[in-house]
Scaffold this active site. Structure first.
Site, PDB file in Angstrom:
ATOM      1  N   SER A  22      26.959  64.329  28.373  1.00  0.00           N
ATOM      2  CA  SER A  22      27.251  63.014  28.347  1.00  0.00           C
ATOM      3  C   SER A  22      28.412  62.788  29.463  1.00  0.00           C
ATOM      4  CB  SER A  22      28.041  62.698  27.057  1.00  0.00           C
ATOM      5  OG  SER A  22      28.808  61.545  27.187  1.00  0.00           O
ATOM      6  N   HIS A  46      23.120  62.047  29.468  1.00  0.00           N
ATOM      7  CA  HIS A  46      23.537  60.902  28.441  1.00  0.00           C
ATOM      8  C   HIS A  46      24.378  60.015  29.192  1.00  0.00           C
ATOM      9  CE1 HIS A  46      23.431  59.403  24.676  1.00  0.00           C
ATOM     10  NE2 HIS A  46      24.700  59.275  24.579  1.00  0.00           N
ATOM     11  N   ASP A  48      26.946  56.848  28.191  1.00  0.00           N
ATOM     12  CA  ASP A  48      27.496  56.131  27.222  1.00  0.00           C
ATOM     13  C   ASP A  48      27.999  54.884  27.710  1.00  0.00           C
ATOM     14  OD1 ASP A  48      27.538  57.902  24.745  1.00  0.00           O
ATOM     15  OD2 ASP A  48      28.656  59.186  25.904  1.00  0.00           O
ATOM     16  N   MET A  50      29.762  51.166  26.634  1.00  0.00           N
ATOM     17  CA  MET A  50      30.508  50.615  25.706  1.00  0.00           C
ATOM     18  C   MET A  50      31.289  49.137  26.011  1.00  0.00           C
ATOM     19  SD  MET A  50      32.627  54.117  24.601  1.00  0.00           S
ATOM     20  CE  MET A  50      31.688  55.845  24.348  1.00  0.00           C
ATOM     21  N   HIS A  79      22.941  55.118  25.967  1.00  0.00           N
ATOM     22  CA  HIS A  79      23.264  54.778  24.707  1.00  0.00           C
ATOM     23  C   HIS A  79      24.062  53.537  24.753  1.00  0.00           C
ATOM     24  CE1 HIS A  79      25.665  55.979  21.050  1.00  0.00           C
ATOM     25  NE2 HIS A  79      24.824  54.836  20.863  1.00  0.00           N
ATOM     26  N   MET A  81      26.213  51.162  23.316  1.00  0.00           N
ATOM     27  CA  MET A  81      27.217  50.900  22.437  1.00  0.00           C
ATOM     28  C   MET A  81      27.649  49.301  22.633  1.00  0.00           C
ATOM     29  SD  MET A  81      28.743  54.606  21.672  1.00  0.00           S
ATOM     30  CE  MET A  81      28.344  55.423  23.327  1.00  0.00           C
ATOM     31  N   ASP A 185      25.081  63.192  18.446  1.00  0.00           N
ATOM     32  CA  ASP A 185      26.229  62.995  19.320  1.00  0.00           C
ATOM     33  C   ASP A 185      27.647  62.632  18.635  1.00  0.00           C
ATOM     34  OD1 ASP A 185      27.844  62.080  21.391  1.00  0.00           O
ATOM     35  OD2 ASP A 185      26.871  60.052  21.878  1.00  0.00           O
TER      36      ASP A 185
END
Length: 231
Positions: A22, A46, A48, A50, A79, A81, A185
């Site tokens: 990540s 990965h 992330d 956000m 991902h 979020m 995760d």
């Protein structure tokens, strides 16, 4: 690499243990160099994403993903979020994401979201937070390629692995087909990966345990070896 040349990559076939470093824990001033360091040792990266609303942190947007895509040929495991994945997923797909994972908690109709992602040609994942019952996945779990189980509260790297995670992982694994991946995760490192792999996980997201170390390649190889030696 032009936008037209970006072909969507497939998730690694189930049956292997994969590590997805990540970039949340990477040095963003040296992000490309950090990714170059580990690119030959893994198949997935990965990302992330956000929004400061669904989780209390802000990270990167499609512009960064597009720049990384021009530099890196790994599967971009993205991902989201964020509170409105349907609105923003197309921008990340266009930027070069190969897989999009959205949170079950953010959508009223997960089947519609899954259908939209299928039409974009990407791998589809659903994630749940630690306090969301795993049973909420049952109605739609057969329709996705991967489940992402958060083993910490999403938002920040460097948190400790939640001890209830292996039991949750085992429950999800029983719901999945052999061709579906189960990703975890949060707090994943050489000491926690064995227990979670034994519980059924086959895709390990590690941030601080890789990019937070002096030698990221040695660190990820240690995690991979520990996971491989799980009985």
């Amino acid at each position: 690499m032009s936008d037209q040349a970006i072909a969507k990559k497939k998730l690694p076939p189930a049956g292997t243990i994969e590590l997805a470093p990540s970039i949340l824990s990477a040095d963003f001033a040296r992000l490309a160099d950090h990714i170059d360091q580990i690119a030959d040792a893994v198949k997935m990266l990965h990302l992330d994403i956000m929004d400061g609303h669904f989780v209390p942190n802000l990270t990167i947007g499609p512009v960064v993903v597009k720049s990384l895509r021009q530099r890196c040929d790994l599967f971009f495991d993205t991902h989201l979020m964020i509170s409105d994945p349907a609105k923003y997923a197309p921008f990340f797909v266009q930027a070069g994401s190969d897989g999009i994972t959205f949170h079950l908690e953010t959508v009223d109709d997960p089947r519609t979201m899954i259908k939209q992602l299928r039409e974009m040609g990407v791998a589809v994942g659903i994630s749940i937070k630690p306090k969301t019952p795993v049973e909420t996945l049952e109605p739609i779990i057969a329709d996705v390629d991967m489940i992402l189980l958060m083993t910490v509260e999403p938002g920040f790297g460097g948190q400790s692995f939640l001890p209830e995670s292996p039991d949750r992982c085992r429950k999800i694994r029983k719901m999945l087909r052999d061709d579906q991946r189960l990703e975890v995760d949060g707090g994943i490192d050489a000491t926690t990966c064995g227990e979670i792999v034994a519980a059924g996980a086959n895709t390990l997201v590690a941030g601080n345990a890789v990019f937070g170390q002096a030698d990221p390649v040695a660190a990820l190889n240690t995690i991979i070896q520990a996971a491989a030696n799980t009985p």
